[in-house]
Write an enzyme that holds these catalytic residues in place. Structure first.
Site, mmCIF file in Angstrom:
data_model
loop_
_atom_site.group_PDB
_atom_site.id
_atom_site.type_symbol
_atom_site.label_atom_id
_atom_site.label_comp_id
_atom_site.label_asym_id
_atom_site.label_seq_id
_atom_site.Cartn_x
_atom_site.Cartn_y
_atom_site.Cartn_z
ATOM 1 N N ASP A 52 1.006 -1.271 0.176
ATOM 2 C CA ASP A 52 0.299 -0.163 -0.184
ATOM 3 C C ASP A 52 0.259 0.663 -0.124
ATOM 4 O O ASP A 52 2.205 1.788 0.588
ATOM 5 C CB ASP A 52 -0.664 0.254 1.202
ATOM 6 C CG ASP A 52 -2.118 1.239 1.212
ATOM 7 O OD1 ASP A 52 -2.416 1.854 0.461
ATOM 8 O OD2 ASP A 52 -2.103 1.908 2.164
ATOM 9 N N SER A 53 0.058 2.410 -0.072
ATOM 10 C CA SER A 53 0.905 3.855 -0.421
ATOM 11 C C SER A 53 1.453 3.921 1.275
ATOM 12 O O SER A 53 2.456 4.865 1.682
ATOM 13 C CB SER A 53 -0.159 5.192 -0.428
ATOM 14 O OG SER A 53 -0.575 5.163 0.223
ATOM 15 N N GLY A 66 -2.551 9.077 -3.935
ATOM 16 C CA GLY A 66 -4.302 9.840 -4.513
ATOM 17 C C GLY A 66 -4.252 11.023 -5.467
ATOM 18 O O GLY A 66 -5.303 10.906 -6.065
ATOM 19 N N CYS A 82 -4.219 -1.347 -2.583
ATOM 20 C CA CYS A 82 -4.242 0.155 -2.496
ATOM 21 C C CYS A 82 -5.226 -0.139 -3.881
ATOM 22 O O CYS A 82 -4.872 -0.230 -4.805
ATOM 23 C CB CYS A 82 -3.001 0.312 -2.804
ATOM 24 S SG CYS A 82 -2.631 2.343 -3.258
ATOM 25 N N GLU A 117 -2.449 8.390 8.070
ATOM 26 C CA GLU A 117 -1.075 8.691 8.341
ATOM 27 C C GLU A 117 -0.851 9.604 9.140
ATOM 28 O O GLU A 117 0.742 8.977 10.041
ATOM 29 C CB GLU A 117 -0.982 9.001 6.753
ATOM 30 C CG GLU A 117 -1.052 8.034 5.635
ATOM 31 C CD GLU A 117 -0.204 6.672 5.550
ATOM 32 O OE1 GLU A 117 0.568 6.640 6.988
ATOM 33 O OE2 GLU A 117 -0.406 6.217 5.799
ATOM 34 N N CYS A 121 -10.853 3.212 -0.529
ATOM 35 C CA CYS A 121 -9.373 3.376 0.351
ATOM 36 C C CYS A 121 -9.219 2.551 1.572
ATOM 37 O O CYS A 121 -9.905 2.368 2.036
ATOM 38 C CB CYS A 121 -9.559 5.114 0.280
ATOM 39 S SG CYS A 121 -7.847 5.278 1.196
ATOM 40 N N HIS A 132 -7.376 2.922 3.497
ATOM 41 C CA HIS A 132 -7.421 3.756 4.780
ATOM 42 C C HIS A 132 -8.794 4.356 5.492
ATOM 43 O O HIS A 132 -8.329 4.588 7.029
ATOM 44 C CB HIS A 132 -6.427 5.272 3.856
ATOM 45 C CG HIS A 132 -5.008 5.734 3.726
ATOM 46 N ND1 HIS A 132 -4.238 4.934 3.226
ATOM 47 C CD2 HIS A 132 -4.281 5.591 4.380
ATOM 48 C CE1 HIS A 132 -3.033 4.567 2.903
ATOM 49 N NE2 HIS A 132 -3.041 5.404 4.202
HETATM 50 N N1 DGL Z 1 -4.480 3.343 0.344
HETATM 51 C C1 DGL Z 1 -4.486 3.555 -0.927
HETATM 52 C C2 DGL Z 1 -6.035 3.162 -1.739
HETATM 53 O O1 DGL Z 1 -6.637 2.789 -1.624
HETATM 54 C C3 DGL Z 1 -4.026 4.703 -1.358
HETATM 55 C C4 DGL Z 1 -4.617 5.914 -0.754
HETATM 56 C C5 DGL Z 1 -3.636 7.425 -1.246
HETATM 57 O O2 DGL Z 1 -1.811 7.669 -0.787
HETATM 58 O O3 DGL Z 1 -3.717 8.526 -1.266
HETATM 59 O O4 DGL Z 1 -6.393 4.578 -2.644
#
Ligand code: DGL
Length: 270
Positions: A9-10, A42, A72, A151, A183, A185
């Site tokens: 993931d990011s 994103g 992600c 984050e 997402c 997150h």
């Molecule tokens: N967790 C990620 C997603 O599902 C990326 C979030 C990001 O880095 O902007 O899209």
């Protein structure tokens, strides 16, 4: 030696998938990479997200995984197909599992999707949902303020509900019965989101369905781990290691207590 399942993931978002995999497949060894030095993905151009994803996958391939999980949505939307073609092991993303879970859940045939700018712009959810159910109505919304909140580790602060309410405002007047957290997150914000959308909207995280898909694929390939020893996981992050560790330990909670994790930092693409 046991071959791991690689998850990327990011940043910390993929931990929502990792936690569910630990719960559903406790014998599996995980190797996780969170690109916290370059998060968020994103708002980045698709080409750059594609490059970063390739770099991380190449890093993870050194550990000879039996499967790659792009946990992600932003990276799944731009890099899943290319990664599938490039690698000779199964590669899965989180968009189709999330879409499947929403189709199972909706009774009104109207599904909301929230995600990063990249994910929403790609139209990946809309395509996945309509592929399964062509008559479905999809309402999509980008919520760029939410990933930085997670984050930063400040997602339990008292102002969080106000930020979430502001981000979801355009959806609140629409008759939805389910909302895809597009997402990885966003499940960190489950509590304030529930408070904002109310009891009539089910919030769909792809984590549970993704873990089930991993389990099914490994079962059919006769690759499920069979070992008496508890696995030792390796979790890598590319940025602030302490912050990543603290958010991860807090998020994994009970799952964490039964697991051994080796924490490391690694830079990719330099
Ligand atoms: N967790 C990620 C997603 O599902 C990326 C979030 C990001 O880095 O902007 O899209």
């Amino acid at each position: 030696m046991q071959q791991p399942i690689a998850i990327l993931d990011s940043g910390v978002g993929g931990l929502t998938v990792a936690k569910e995999v630990m719960r559903q497949l406790p014998q599996e060894k995980l190797i996780y990479f969170g690109d916290t030095a370059r998060t968020p993905y994103g708002s980045r151009p698709a080409q750059e997200v594609g490059l970063f994803t390739r770099q991380i996958i190449d890093f993870l391939m050194q550990y000879k995984p039996k499967m790659i999980v792009i946990a992600c949505n932003t990276a799944t939307a731009v890099a899943l197909e290319e990664s599938k073609q490039r690698l000779n092991i199964p590669v899965i993303g989180v968009v189709h599992p999330g879409a499947r879970a929403a189709i199972k859940s909706t009774r009104k045939n109207v599904v909301g999707v929230i995600g990063t700018e990249g994910t929403i712009k790609s139209g990946a959810y809309e395509r996945a949902l309509k592929q399964i159910s062509p008559s479905i109505n999809v309402i999509s919304l980008a919520c760029p303020t939410l990933v930085p909140l997670v984050e930063s580790g400040l997602f339990k602060d008292s102002q969080v509900t106000a930020t979430v309410a502001e981000a979801l405002k355009p959806l609140l007047s629409i008759e939805l019965d389910c909302l895809i957290l597009g997402c990885t997150h966003y499940p960190f914000l489950m509590k304030p989101m529930k408070a904002v959308v109310g009891p009539n909207v089910r919030l769909i995280s792809s984590a549970d369905e993704t873990a089930r898909e991993i389990s099914t694929i490994l079962y059919h390939r006769s690759q499920l781990a069979h070992t008496a020893d508890a696995p030792v996981h390796q979790f890598f992050s590319s940025g602030d290691a302490q912050k990543f560790h603290d958010i991860a330990v807090d998020w994994l909670g009970e799952e964490m207590k039964q697991q051994t994790i080796v924490w490391q930092t690694a830079a990719v693409g330099e």
